[in-house]
Design a protein around this motif. Structure first.
Motif, mmCIF file in Angstrom:
data_model
loop_
_atom_site.group_PDB
_atom_site.id
_atom_site.type_symbol
_atom_site.label_atom_id
_atom_site.label_comp_id
_atom_site.label_asym_id
_atom_site.label_seq_id
_atom_site.Cartn_x
_atom_site.Cartn_y
_atom_site.Cartn_z
ATOM 1 N N CYS A 21 16.129 -5.851 -4.305
ATOM 2 C CA CYS A 21 14.746 -5.494 -4.600
ATOM 3 C C CYS A 21 14.677 -5.070 -6.069
ATOM 4 O O CYS A 21 15.689 -4.992 -6.746
ATOM 5 N N GLU A 26 11.786 3.009 -3.998
ATOM 6 C CA GLU A 26 10.507 2.645 -3.384
ATOM 7 C C GLU A 26 10.732 2.049 -1.997
ATOM 8 O O GLU A 26 10.016 2.378 -1.045
ATOM 9 N N MET A 27 11.740 1.201 -1.872
ATOM 10 C CA MET A 27 12.022 0.577 -0.588
ATOM 11 C C MET A 27 12.531 1.599 0.420
ATOM 12 O O MET A 27 12.157 1.571 1.596
ATOM 13 N N PHE A 30 9.516 3.541 1.628
ATOM 14 C CA PHE A 30 8.683 2.743 2.526
ATOM 15 C C PHE A 30 9.328 2.615 3.907
ATOM 16 O O PHE A 30 8.719 2.948 4.920
ATOM 17 N N GLY A 103 2.144 1.098 2.283
ATOM 18 C CA GLY A 103 2.361 0.232 1.128
ATOM 19 C C GLY A 103 2.641 -1.220 1.446
ATOM 20 O O GLY A 103 2.866 -2.015 0.535
ATOM 21 N N ALA A 104 2.635 -1.600 2.723
ATOM 22 C CA ALA A 104 2.839 -3.007 3.091
ATOM 23 C C ALA A 104 1.537 -3.777 2.894
ATOM 24 O O ALA A 104 0.466 -3.192 2.767
ATOM 25 N N ARG A 105 1.666 -5.090 2.884
ATOM 26 C CA ARG A 105 0.494 -5.974 2.839
ATOM 27 C C ARG A 105 0.578 -6.933 4.021
ATOM 28 O O ARG A 105 1.665 -7.329 4.419
ATOM 29 N N ASP A 120 6.667 -6.207 2.615
ATOM 30 C CA ASP A 120 6.998 -4.853 2.172
ATOM 31 C C ASP A 120 6.700 -4.717 0.675
ATOM 32 O O ASP A 120 6.269 -5.691 0.034
ATOM 33 N N PRO A 121 6.885 -3.535 0.090
ATOM 34 C CA PRO A 121 6.541 -3.361 -1.330
ATOM 35 C C PRO A 121 7.269 -4.306 -2.284
ATOM 36 O O PRO A 121 6.757 -4.583 -3.372
ATOM 37 N N ALA A 122 8.441 -4.822 -1.899
ATOM 38 C CA ALA A 122 9.167 -5.761 -2.752
ATOM 39 C C ALA A 122 8.816 -7.210 -2.437
ATOM 40 O O ALA A 122 9.353 -8.123 -3.038
#
Length: 131
Positions: A21, A26-27, A30, A103-105, A120-122
């Motif tokens: 990542c 950050e991961m 999350f 923070g997921a999409r 996920d954020p990455a």
């Protein structure tokens, strides 16, 4: 292939999955909040270890300076995904809302009605699914 000499065969035990990542912290934040896990080790240079409190497989993140997020669904000109997580949930809509709040999409492409592909954020895809 089995060894034929006197030497014992080496033992192997799969202990974890390490995911590249851009930002390991950050991961860890999350997935720690999503799964209820804690970071139990870090090297201070972009590597962290999370352990499943139920005794499952460890989850590790490693920051890479040249990291490129995968594309979902795959595209011949994009960065292919190499893996994704399957996470069973009891309420799909609530789980999606919770993951988004962390923070997921939600991925644009959704191939199955009882599964939600999330990013996920990455940018790694993961699936939330109903049994």
């Amino acid at each position: 292939m089995a060894q034929t000499g006197q030497e014992p065969e080496p033992k192997f035990r799969w202990t974890g999955v390490c995911i590249d990542c851009a930002d390991a912290e950050e991961m860890g934040e999350f997935y720690g909040r999503l799964l209820g896990w804690e970071v139990i080790d870090r090297d201070g240079r972009g590597w962290i270890l999370m352990r499943d409190p139920a005794g499952g497989t460890d989850l590790l993140f490693q920051a890479e300076r040249t990291y490129r997020a995968p594309v979902w669904p795959e595209d011949r000109d994009g960065q292919d995904k190499m893996l994704h997580f399957e996470i069973k949930v009891d309420d799909l809509d609530a789980a999606v809302a919770h993951a988004v709040a962390l923070g997921a999409r939600v991925a644009d492409h959704q191939p199955q009605p009882r599964v939600r592909v999330m990013l996920d954020p990455a940018g790694h895809p993961f699936c939330l699914y109903l049994d």
